[in-house]
Structure formats: structure tokens, C-alpha cells
Scaffold this active site. Sequence first.
Site, short mmCIF file in Angstrom:
data_model
loop_
_atom_site.label_atom_id
_atom_site.label_comp_id
_atom_site.label_asym_id
_atom_site.label_seq_id
_atom_site.Cartn_x
_atom_site.Cartn_y
_atom_site.Cartn_z
N HIS A 174 -1.54 5.60 -4.92
CA HIS A 174 -2.79 6.22 -4.50
C HIS A 174 -2.82 7.76 -4.64
CE1 HIS A 174 -3.71 2.36 -2.48
NE2 HIS A 174 -2.49 2.42 -1.99
C1 BDR Z 1 -3.30 5.67 1.63
O1 BDR Z 1 -2.67 5.25 2.84
C2 BDR Z 1 -1.31 5.59 2.83
O2 BDR Z 1 -0.55 4.49 3.19
C3 BDR Z 1 -0.98 6.11 1.45
O3 BDR Z 1 -0.05 7.17 1.54
C4 BDR Z 1 -2.32 6.58 0.93
O4 BDR Z 1 -2.58 7.91 1.28
C5 BDR Z 1 -3.73 4.45 0.86
O5 BDR Z 1 -4.61 3.67 1.59
#
Ligand code: BDR
Length: 312
Positions: free
Chosen positions: A242
Site C-alpha cells: 500500500h
Molecule cells: C494501510 O493499513 C496499514 O496496515 C498499512 O500500513 C497501510 O498504511 C492499508 O490499509
Amino acid sequence: MTTTKIIIDTDPGQDDAVAILLALTSPEIEVLGITSVAGNVPLPLTTLNALKCCELAGRPDIPVYAGAAAPLVRPLITAEEVHGRTGLDGPDLPEPSMKLQDGHAVDFIIETLRREDPGTVTLCTLGPLTNIALAFSKAPDIKPRVKQIVAMGGGAFEGGNTTPVAEFNILVDPHAAQAVLQSGIPVVMMPLDVTHKCLTKRSRIQKYRDLNTRVGEAVALMLEYFERFDESKYGSDGGPLHDPTVIAWLLRPEIFGGRDINVEVETGSELTMGQTVADWWGVTDRPKNVHFVRDVDDDAFFDLLIERIGTL
Ligand code: BDR
Ligand code: CA
């Protein structure tokens, strides 16, 4: 070369760590500081992990500030099931020797925006938006000085990853997210709709191992740990990477595609709390407050990552 000045607000997290490495290896970007926030794991761990990331990148000179330990209104939700007990499970990174800065992250954000020329600082957010919302409410004068906010968070067509409709960063602090979306500052949103197209496939992880460097091995171990949760959840080869999309968007916006739309965050209903209500089809006349990114050339994204992280 003109550089883009950024503050990274983050809750590391393996994908946050890769985003930090990408920023710190990119000459087009000047990282003014890193601010930690509670999210994937509690604040003491996200702060420690931010320091570890700077040292992994060989950049102990980067100022790191600790921020909010809890969301504005709701109790903190964490994600150890995804990121492990430390938040950065996978590699065994040494205890950092660089020191945390004195002072609060929110004050660092305010002071930096007041000091730098207006319209020159981009806020890159990789976690819940608590610190940013606190800074805007404490010092509303900084809002027009922000160039833009590039935020990983939300989802529309993909639904949610923490509830059926809510993505983790927005769900943790929906009130902060809604305040930021209503701040009048241009927001580029990297939702699940784009990050779910960026899969850490086995062949991609192998490229880090093939670098034969300490950093390459550390990234491979992080990604192997991080992907196992999403692989079993989605049945995919690899999990979505992400947060690095935020930094990649600054470096290579042409590999992404999106649309200017209205996005609001649900803060009233327990059932749909944290949903990003995205008006993709323009069925309301609400203001277009977000550039909502939906498409990516994922090979170009992963090529950029390996090119930059390969310099360490
Ligand atoms: C987001 O949530 C976190 O677990 C990850 O680092 C990312 O920023 C994805 O949903
Ligand atoms: Ca994150």
C-alpha cells in the site's frame, strides 16, 4: 533539479518502511522529517520503527518526532495480525542509536509549515490522519501553506480491508480523516482500489534478495512476512504493497490514473464507520476535494522501487 519537500506521517508497518526507503533513496525528494502516529501498532513501537527505518536507509540525520498515541475520538485499533507484534516483523533490525527529537510531531508539522515557503511542503500520510487533523485544528493558519496531501487510505470499488466497507487507516481515525478531507487542501488519495493492484509477488520479492545487500535482504524478509496475511485472505500471489504508492505518485505520477471526485468519510454509523463514500460518477454536487487514484502500471511501480532501493 528542484526537489519536492515532504513530511512523512507514518505508523510503520512493513509497507510504511518500504515507502520511507523509497523516499530516502530518491534525489527528487527532500524529507524534512518523519512523524509517527499510533496505528498498525501502538505509538512507542511505530516511533521505534521509524527510527529503525532511517538507520536502515543510512539516514540517521532525518528528524523523527513522536505524535498522537490515540485517535481523536475512538479507541485505538491496531493490526498485529498483519504486521506482527513489533509492527515490523520479518528482519531482525538492530536497536537504533539515533535519537528521537524532543517535542511533539504536531508542533513539528506546524513549525515546519510556518517556516517553509507557502505551497512548498507536501504531507505524505501512511497511517491514520490523527497528527494532521490535530495540527490543522491547533494552527488553522498552516492549512493554506500546505502544497498538497498525498494519503494512503480508503477504498470504494474494492470495499474495505478491516470492515466490509472500511480501510484500516481511515477506520482507525475516521474523524481525523473527515476533518482532513474537509480542510480545503488538495488531497491525492491512494485507496485500496489502486494498492490492491500492487501485489508483492514472489518474483518481485526475489529481486530484493538478488540485490545481495543488507537492505535488499531486510526488505525481502519484511515483504515475505507482510504478504502472508493477505495471501491467505485474498488467495493471491503476494499481498498489496500500500504505502509506497504515496511516494511513487510524487516521483512518477504518469504511471497512475485517477479522477477528481468528492469523498466524505462516514463517522456516524457503527455499521459503516470509516467508509470513504466516493462519488466516482458525480451523482452529487458536493465539491471535488480528492484526486482518487484507481489505476497503476504495477510493473513500473515495482521497477521504480527496486531501482531506488537497489542504490542502498
Ligand atoms: C494501510 O493499513 C496499514 O496496515 C498499512 O500500513 C497501510 O498504511 C492499508 O490499509
Ligand atoms: Ca501504514
